[in-house]
Each structure stands twice: as C-alpha cells, then as structure tokens.
Design a protein around this motif. Sequence first.
Motif, mmCIF file in Angstrom:
data_model
loop_
_atom_site.group_PDB
_atom_site.id
_atom_site.type_symbol
_atom_site.label_atom_id
_atom_site.label_comp_id
_atom_site.label_asym_id
_atom_site.label_seq_id
_atom_site.Cartn_x
_atom_site.Cartn_y
_atom_site.Cartn_z
ATOM 1 N N LYS A 209 6.683 14.138 18.670
ATOM 2 C CA LYS A 209 5.585 14.080 17.452
ATOM 3 C C LYS A 209 4.254 13.806 18.011
ATOM 4 O O LYS A 209 3.035 14.494 17.560
ATOM 5 C CB LYS A 209 5.949 13.002 16.529
ATOM 6 C CG LYS A 209 4.820 12.833 15.474
ATOM 7 C CD LYS A 209 5.418 11.708 14.589
ATOM 8 C CE LYS A 209 4.245 11.652 13.391
ATOM 9 N NZ LYS A 209 4.461 10.682 12.415
ATOM 10 N N ALA A 210 4.004 12.937 18.923
ATOM 11 C CA ALA A 210 2.764 12.826 19.540
ATOM 12 C C ALA A 210 2.258 13.900 20.408
ATOM 13 O O ALA A 210 0.912 14.393 20.119
ATOM 14 C CB ALA A 210 2.762 11.624 20.649
ATOM 15 N N LYS A 211 3.122 14.899 21.130
ATOM 16 C CA LYS A 211 2.523 15.906 21.699
ATOM 17 C C LYS A 211 2.313 16.951 20.617
ATOM 18 O O LYS A 211 1.076 17.716 21.080
ATOM 19 C CB LYS A 211 3.769 16.526 22.460
ATOM 20 C CG LYS A 211 3.769 16.266 23.701
ATOM 21 C CD LYS A 211 4.877 16.894 24.654
ATOM 22 C CE LYS A 211 5.287 16.254 25.648
ATOM 23 N NZ LYS A 211 4.212 16.349 26.744
ATOM 24 N N VAL A 212 2.829 17.203 19.615
ATOM 25 C CA VAL A 212 2.340 18.343 18.746
ATOM 26 C C VAL A 212 1.343 18.166 17.817
ATOM 27 O O VAL A 212 0.576 18.957 17.533
ATOM 28 C CB VAL A 212 3.664 18.839 17.571
ATOM 29 C CG1 VAL A 212 4.748 19.321 18.407
ATOM 30 C CG2 VAL A 212 4.135 17.524 16.798
ATOM 31 N N THR A 213 0.864 16.663 17.777
ATOM 32 C CA THR A 213 -0.240 16.294 16.938
ATOM 33 C C THR A 213 -1.455 15.787 17.968
ATOM 34 O O THR A 213 -2.336 15.398 17.470
ATOM 35 C CB THR A 213 0.059 15.468 16.178
ATOM 36 O OG1 THR A 213 0.703 14.321 16.641
ATOM 37 C CG2 THR A 213 0.831 15.992 14.917
ATOM 38 N N GLU A 214 -1.206 15.875 19.159
ATOM 39 C CA GLU A 214 -2.100 15.411 20.377
ATOM 40 C C GLU A 214 -3.561 16.241 20.061
ATOM 41 O O GLU A 214 -3.686 17.344 19.780
ATOM 42 C CB GLU A 214 -1.643 15.967 21.599
ATOM 43 C CG GLU A 214 -2.261 14.923 22.772
ATOM 44 C CD GLU A 214 -1.132 15.104 23.927
ATOM 45 O OE1 GLU A 214 -0.677 16.317 24.119
ATOM 46 O OE2 GLU A 214 -0.978 14.166 24.639
ATOM 47 N N ALA A 215 -4.599 15.373 19.908
ATOM 48 C CA ALA A 215 -5.917 15.804 19.808
ATOM 49 C C ALA A 215 -6.419 16.276 21.239
ATOM 50 O O ALA A 215 -6.312 15.738 22.360
ATOM 51 C CB ALA A 215 -6.844 14.922 19.188
ATOM 52 N N GLY A 216 -7.086 17.567 21.058
ATOM 53 C CA GLY A 216 -8.104 17.912 22.130
ATOM 54 C C GLY A 216 -7.569 18.281 23.488
ATOM 55 O O GLY A 216 -8.202 18.472 24.417
ATOM 56 N N VAL A 217 -6.133 18.521 23.407
ATOM 57 C CA VAL A 217 -5.557 18.857 24.493
ATOM 58 C C VAL A 217 -5.009 20.259 24.350
ATOM 59 O O VAL A 217 -4.154 20.587 23.405
ATOM 60 C CB VAL A 217 -4.222 18.046 25.024
ATOM 61 C CG1 VAL A 217 -3.622 18.392 26.188
ATOM 62 C CG2 VAL A 217 -4.942 16.597 25.285
ATOM 63 N N ALA A 218 -5.378 21.167 25.466
ATOM 64 C CA ALA A 218 -4.677 22.681 25.142
ATOM 65 C C ALA A 218 -2.989 22.421 25.377
ATOM 66 O O ALA A 218 -2.559 22.298 26.577
ATOM 67 C CB ALA A 218 -5.322 23.672 26.402
ATOM 68 N N VAL A 219 -2.420 22.581 24.279
ATOM 69 C CA VAL A 219 -0.909 22.531 24.539
ATOM 70 C C VAL A 219 -0.423 23.993 24.729
ATOM 71 O O VAL A 219 0.955 24.278 24.774
ATOM 72 C CB VAL A 219 -0.320 21.933 22.928
ATOM 73 C CG1 VAL A 219 1.191 21.740 23.261
ATOM 74 C CG2 VAL A 219 -1.076 20.797 22.800
ATOM 75 N N SER A 220 -1.135 24.946 24.916
ATOM 76 C CA SER A 220 -1.064 26.283 24.867
ATOM 77 C C SER A 220 -0.182 26.931 23.829
ATOM 78 O O SER A 220 0.520 26.259 22.971
ATOM 79 C CB SER A 220 -0.251 26.828 26.322
ATOM 80 O OG SER A 220 1.160 26.373 26.085
#
Length: 295
Positions: A284-295
């Motif tokens: 959950k934290a990863k999918v909504t993480e701010a300002g990080v390129a998750v690609s």
Amino acid sequence: PTYYNQDTILYYNGEYLKAAEAKTDLYSQTLHYGYGVFEGIRSYRTESGETRIFKAVEHYERLKASAEALNLPYSWSTDELIEATYEVLKRNDLQNAYIRPLVFAPANMGFNPNTESNIVIAVWEMGLFLGEKNLRVMTSPWQRPNPLGFKIQAKATGHYVNSILASQDAKAKGFDEALLLDMSGHVAEGPGANMFFEKDGIVYTPSLGNILPGITRATVIEMCEELGIKVEEKKITPAELRSADSAFFCGTAAEVVGFESIDDYIFPQPWENSIGKKLQKLYKAKVTEAGVAVS
Ligand code: PMP
C-alpha cells in the motif's frame, strides 16, 4: 460496477472516443475464438496528490510479450501507450483507477494470422482494496490450462474461460475464491492472482512455468528481499499448503489479500502477525508513495 457512462472516454487505435459511441466488428477473431491479449493495470493518487500508474512499463511490456507469444501484430511502443493511458485518465478525471488495455483482432473467421490488430484502453474508477476481509478459498476441481496447449505466460483472453469456470464454481459452493492446481497437481494460482504462503518464517510461491508471471508477484518477492525475508520459488503440493501458517493472493486488482482458510483448513497464524500483513502494508505504501518513480 458501472464501467462507463455517456461521458466516458477511451483510447481506441490512436483516437480518444466516447465509450458509448465506439464501435467494433462483430466478426472479430477475438470475439469468436478468444484470441486476444490484455492487461490489468492500476493507477493511484499518490500521497502528494498526483496520479501514478503503478508498474506501467512492466504491464505494457507484458502486453507486448503476450501479443508476440500469440502472433498478434503489435505496432505500439510502451512509451506511447503509457502516455495515452495518462491522457485517458486525465480526460475521465480519474486517479484511482483500473486500466484495461485490450489488443484484439480484426474480422477474421478463419485461423490464419492478421496483418494488424486493434487496441483499446478503457479505464474505470477503482479504489484501494487491500483485503478488507480475508478469503475462504476452495481448491478448484478445474486445473489451469496445460502449458503444452496454451502460451500460459501470456495474458490471453481465451485463458479466462478457465478462470471464470473456477471462480463461479467456488462461489456457487459458498467460498470467496478458487485456487487452481496445474496439470501435475501442484498449486498454481487463483483465477486472477498469484499465491504465496508462509511457513516457519519463510515465504513460498509456485515457481514460474505453469502460472502467469505476475507483476505483483515480482513486487512481493522484491519487498521480501527489502524486509530480509527469505522467499523460495518451488513446486508446491496441496498438502504443503494445508500445513502452512498463513497464505495470501496477490495481483494488480487484488493487491495483497490474506486467506482465512483453504477448504476446511483454517490458517493458524493470526493475519495481523503474519508476513502477508507486513507485505500488504508495504505494498500500500509503495503504490501511493509520493514523488518516486515507480516506473
Ligand atoms: N494470475 C492470473 C491468472 C491473473 O489473471 C493475474 C492478474 N493479471 C495474476 C496472476 C496477477 O498478475 P499481476 O500481478 O500482474 O496483476
């Protein structure tokens, strides 16, 4: 759910069209024979308020690989499709959405190949799900398609007849979801999600070969590495699953969702103390993480 209304826009062969007005061909080879490929992707509103498609590159690369595996012409770049997807989301004013690209064949009532394909990208609203309730899962009498008869690594439309049979059967028998075995009787996956279980602090998941190589599955393996949890990919028997401490499904739509039980076996580890729960929170934290390129 309401997938579209009079205002909904979709992307269709390079154009942005109203879903209610878009037309397709009833003679499409995909409609008759299940010969098409698709993706299931999600976008999320991040903590800083922007819209981000989670693992966009991975999903569009898998779409391309699925098309190539089935010999469907594929003439789009991952970059242009990601750009089109952001545009469709914007035009529909959606941030938390499910994204459904579908590559389908033109009119063709034969089995011969085509010189071109169509692509449609539809989007609809879908909020965070993240397993509000753990699932009562049934081992399905339906096996996954035999990899000697299907390109099982491709996300092909026709494979989902198998998913529908298994899922409807489990629900008709009073369960929440099915778990399918492969043709050798090993644990494979759910109708639309991969499976993991925990035993004595180690996490296990079926190895690739007879399952869809899930993008969430890869993310879960990465998260285990980040958390210093040992993961083993191997052939899993139904008996091993029935001696596990806890178990969960993972997938783009399902995110991470715990099992309450498999058939009449109730997983003994309280979900709150399980590795699955830790992974659910981190996901959950990863999918909504701010300002990080998750690609
Ligand atoms: N297995 C099957 C059969 C699926 O349909 C899905 C959903 N695409 C998954 C696994 C999970 O894949 P992903 O994590 O890429 O969504």
